[in-house]
Design an enzyme around this catalytic site. Sequence first.
Site, PDB file in Angstrom:
ATOM      1  N   TYR A  78       0.102  16.895 -14.950  1.00  0.00           N
ATOM      2  CA  TYR A  78       1.047  16.839 -16.168  1.00  0.00           C
ATOM      3  C   TYR A  78       1.709  15.500 -16.225  1.00  0.00           C
ATOM      4  O   TYR A  78       2.101  14.878 -15.050  1.00  0.00           O
ATOM      5  CB  TYR A  78       2.159  17.719 -16.128  1.00  0.00           C
ATOM      6  CG  TYR A  78       2.264  19.266 -16.237  1.00  0.00           C
ATOM      7  CD1 TYR A  78       1.740  19.573 -17.813  1.00  0.00           C
ATOM      8  CD2 TYR A  78       2.427  20.309 -15.406  1.00  0.00           C
ATOM      9  CE1 TYR A  78       1.673  20.845 -18.074  1.00  0.00           C
ATOM     10  CE2 TYR A  78       2.499  21.606 -15.914  1.00  0.00           C
ATOM     11  CZ  TYR A  78       1.861  22.090 -17.352  1.00  0.00           C
ATOM     12  OH  TYR A  78       1.960  23.247 -17.828  1.00  0.00           O
ATOM     13  N   GLU A 124       8.280  24.142 -15.316  1.00  0.00           N
ATOM     14  CA  GLU A 124       9.571  24.176 -14.400  1.00  0.00           C
ATOM     15  C   GLU A 124      10.557  22.783 -13.972  1.00  0.00           C
ATOM     16  O   GLU A 124      11.118  22.564 -12.998  1.00  0.00           O
ATOM     17  CB  GLU A 124       9.524  24.899 -12.963  1.00  0.00           C
ATOM     18  CG  GLU A 124       9.254  26.364 -12.895  1.00  0.00           C
ATOM     19  CD  GLU A 124       7.886  26.426 -13.394  1.00  0.00           C
ATOM     20  OE1 GLU A 124       7.559  27.028 -14.538  1.00  0.00           O
ATOM     21  OE2 GLU A 124       6.752  26.115 -12.854  1.00  0.00           O
ATOM     22  N   ASN A 182       1.517  22.555 -24.792  1.00  0.00           N
ATOM     23  CA  ASN A 182       1.313  23.342 -23.449  1.00  0.00           C
ATOM     24  C   ASN A 182       2.057  25.003 -23.645  1.00  0.00           C
ATOM     25  O   ASN A 182       3.253  25.150 -24.076  1.00  0.00           O
ATOM     26  CB  ASN A 182       2.257  22.991 -22.386  1.00  0.00           C
ATOM     27  CG  ASN A 182       2.335  23.592 -20.891  1.00  0.00           C
ATOM     28  OD1 ASN A 182       1.124  23.441 -20.258  1.00  0.00           O
ATOM     29  ND2 ASN A 182       3.134  24.379 -20.663  1.00  0.00           N
ATOM     30  N   GLU A 183       1.148  25.896 -23.619  1.00  0.00           N
ATOM     31  CA  GLU A 183       1.475  27.163 -23.905  1.00  0.00           C
ATOM     32  C   GLU A 183       2.354  27.337 -24.960  1.00  0.00           C
ATOM     33  O   GLU A 183       3.501  28.195 -25.175  1.00  0.00           O
ATOM     34  CB  GLU A 183       2.269  27.783 -22.610  1.00  0.00           C
ATOM     35  CG  GLU A 183       1.540  28.131 -21.360  1.00  0.00           C
ATOM     36  CD  GLU A 183       2.222  28.748 -20.058  1.00  0.00           C
ATOM     37  OE1 GLU A 183       3.427  28.638 -20.154  1.00  0.00           O
ATOM     38  OE2 GLU A 183       1.410  29.048 -19.486  1.00  0.00           O
ATOM     39  N   GLU A 263      -4.647  27.992 -15.759  1.00  0.00           N
ATOM     40  CA  GLU A 263      -3.359  27.951 -14.673  1.00  0.00           C
ATOM     41  C   GLU A 263      -3.583  29.613 -13.843  1.00  0.00           C
ATOM     42  O   GLU A 263      -3.214  30.661 -14.196  1.00  0.00           O
ATOM     43  CB  GLU A 263      -2.085  28.135 -15.450  1.00  0.00           C
ATOM     44  CG  GLU A 263      -1.676  26.948 -15.899  1.00  0.00           C
ATOM     45  CD  GLU A 263      -0.198  26.801 -16.370  1.00  0.00           C
ATOM     46  OE1 GLU A 263       0.567  27.587 -15.953  1.00  0.00           O
ATOM     47  OE2 GLU A 263       0.290  25.704 -16.848  1.00  0.00           O
ATOM     48  N   TYR A 325       5.996  26.346  -4.042  1.00  0.00           N
ATOM     49  CA  TYR A 325       5.142  27.128  -4.878  1.00  0.00           C
ATOM     50  C   TYR A 325       4.248  28.281  -3.943  1.00  0.00           C
ATOM     51  O   TYR A 325       3.578  28.861  -4.510  1.00  0.00           O
ATOM     52  CB  TYR A 325       4.398  26.530  -5.637  1.00  0.00           C
ATOM     53  CG  TYR A 325       3.860  27.259  -7.130  1.00  0.00           C
ATOM     54  CD1 TYR A 325       4.870  26.819  -7.963  1.00  0.00           C
ATOM     55  CD2 TYR A 325       3.022  27.929  -7.490  1.00  0.00           C
ATOM     56  CE1 TYR A 325       4.882  27.545  -9.524  1.00  0.00           C
ATOM     57  CE2 TYR A 325       2.812  28.609  -8.618  1.00  0.00           C
ATOM     58  CZ  TYR A 325       3.764  28.295  -9.551  1.00  0.00           C
ATOM     59  OH  TYR A 325       3.477  28.733 -10.836  1.00  0.00           O
TER      60      TYR A 325
END
Length: 629
Positions: A78, A124, A182-183, A263, A325
């Site tokens: 990203y 996030e 993105n999404e 993802e 994560y």
Amino acid sequence: MESQITFVLLSLCLLPIVFVLVNSRSFSIDYKNNCFQKDGKPFQYISGSIHYSRIPREYWKDRLLKMYMTGLNAIQVYVPWNFHETVQGVFNFAGDRDLEYFLNLANQTGLLVILRPGPYICAEWEMGGLPAWLLQKPNIILRSADTEYLKPASDWLAMLLTKMKPWLYQNGGNIISVQVENEYGSYFACDYNYMRHLHTLFRLFLGEDVILFTTDGNTDKEMICGTLEGLYATIDFGTDTNITAAFIRQRRFEPKGPLVNSEFYTGWLDHWGDKHASVDTVKVSKMLGEMLSMGASVNMYMFEGGTNFGYWNGKFRSVVTSYDYNAPLSEAGDPTDKLLAIRDVIKNFRDIPVGPMPPATPKFAYGFITLQKVSLLDTLSPQGPVRSQYPLTFEEIKQYYGFMLYRTTLPRNVPEPTPLISPLNGIHDRAYVSVNGVFQGLMERDTALVMNVTGQQGDQLDILVENMGRVNFGSYINDNKSLLGNLILGNDVLTDWSIYPLDIDTAVANGLLQVDHSGSAMEAGDGPMIYSGTLKSTGLAWDTFVKLNGWTKGQVWVNGVNLGRYWPQRGPQQTLYVPGPFLSATQPNNITVLELERAPSSELTMTFNELLSHEDIELFLNHSGWPVS
Ligand SMILES: *[C@@H]1O[C@H](CO)[C@@H](O)[C@H](O)[C@H]1NC(C)=O
Ligand SMILES: *[C@@H]1O[C@H](CO)[C@@H](O)[C@H](O)[C@H]1NC(C)=O
Ligand SMILES: *[C@@H]1O[C@H](CO)[C@@H](O)[C@H](O)[C@H]1NC(C)=O
Ligand SMILES: *[C@@H]1O[C@H](CO)[C@@H](O)[C@H](O)[C@H]1NC(C)=O
Ligand SMILES: *[C@@H]1O[C@H](CO)[C@@H](O)[C@H](O)[C@H]1NC(C)=O
Ligand SMILES: *[C@@H]1O[C@H](CO)[C@@H](O)[C@H](O)[C@H]1NC(C)=O
């Protein structure tokens, strides 16, 4: 039925095919054989997400090498717009923001790149990567064709994509595909004009040859609003999903071409106040194997999570400082059992590089240091206050991150405890309240909108407001920070504010908070306060983890670098990662703490300890106490 479906989904990538060799470098979609094609040959990617913005530059190479040694042939990256254009029109690609250096390291390591330049990235990350200065336009509709948004977004993309063009695979670089937005399908706007505009821009700056794609969640609604003709539609899902059903959904939008999970969740994020999240290693490796054996290309999100240093965490509920994560490489870049299990799966599909996996970076337990109180906060606003009848937002004052002090006086005597109220849930996000320098308590968005105050008419009322990170997902990404709406004390609307933007980070970096300005007069007390201490040099600058024994909530800096938020009382995170490159091996290290609520009542200490492995960290998080050695 099941076997028919499997047949439909099976990609021919796996079958032996006779190739026509092409001379030039090319990367494209082979619609006939349902796969990607690299230099004329079928290609399946096995990729992992890594965010350069969450890792110190000194460690980029180490993390990339470990990903390569796991058998990955690509990484997914990203680009956070707000990390590079903090001031509108001023672009920063230096140091930890040197994207081209990162691409170069990946290329040298032998990794292809799937680039995700946004402009919105979610991740996030604070405001999903959008710069907070966009919010100076009061009615802006983010992620839409609204020109207030589209103009600055287009300027950014023109700059970024021009820089990226030489890095495209067909131009001699390693970028094999580029994601648009993105999404987008999970956003309320569902604005096809916006997506069409982005499509046009990406083509204009990157050319006709590169694969442009979208990624959306595994529902029809998301796929319908997020996909666009001309952009290859991919899907994302984790271990709780039926793979066949998910790829059948992708097939409805892309009847031919490679199956792609953009993802595949190897783990999950933590929010303050929630239970620590983890995803089972056996489930991850088994499902990865199933997808790869269907010929699908898979990106693992995350492969290396890293850290939300400074104020870069996003929020739905606020995301913790660690972005570990539960990923195959830990926050500190250490290989975990999950990584080894994944490598064992990948071995069945491609040759993995020979040679040992690089070890965990060395850690050191430097021991404890003692801190002393340095100063109150109102000395930290070099330009002085902005005066306003009603509270102004961070965005209006152009201080987008961190803390601002709102000061006024009590309009009348309040000898009895009197409610101070934020009627419109306007505390964005936490407010620490004192009267004449004596801490009275705090208010918090969504949860604590009333507190009691006592004092005399004319007493100084100080409200330190903390931005806990802007919303990064969903409909409420226009997340102003301030005391939105007015505060009411009893029946009086509070007015006539002096608002102090606090540039704490610059003061810390310039060493202003290292010396004791205050003498011995200041008693330890509750409420926001700065403390400092020194970690003696040991000849080593190795990784460590700092634990703030008995501290409540705040921010820590090491040699002027903001490590992020600590909040052990709310958890689950208990320690902060201190990368070795932030430390000096030869000089005393300057440690600064901003404690917002309550410093320890006895010893003002903090401990630099080593957590040897990912499992230790997990054990620690699970039990919220030091692992017994
Ligand atoms: C953000 O703040 C500005 C200025 O106070 C205001 O006009 C705007 O409506 C606010 N936006 C939201 C979503 O609250
Ligand atoms: C990428 O690496 C390859 C192989 O090492 C090299 O030939 C090529 O010049 C590199 N590309 C760039 C843009 O550095
Ligand atoms: C997964 O989805 C497929 C296609 O919808 C279905 O046939 C199969 O029964 C599902 N498997 C499970 C375990 O639910
Ligand atoms: C404020 O004080 C009143 C009177 O002492 C008490 O009843 C009330 O619970 C207090 N409210 C809060 C939010 O502490
Ligand atoms: C710590 O602060 C002092 C005083 O500002 C400065 O001279 C020294 O270089 C700093 N140490 C490090 C490691 O940055
Ligand atoms: C931590 O807790 C999770 C979930 O309860 C569990 O799966 C994991 O094995 C635990 N880790 C350790 C090291 O005990």
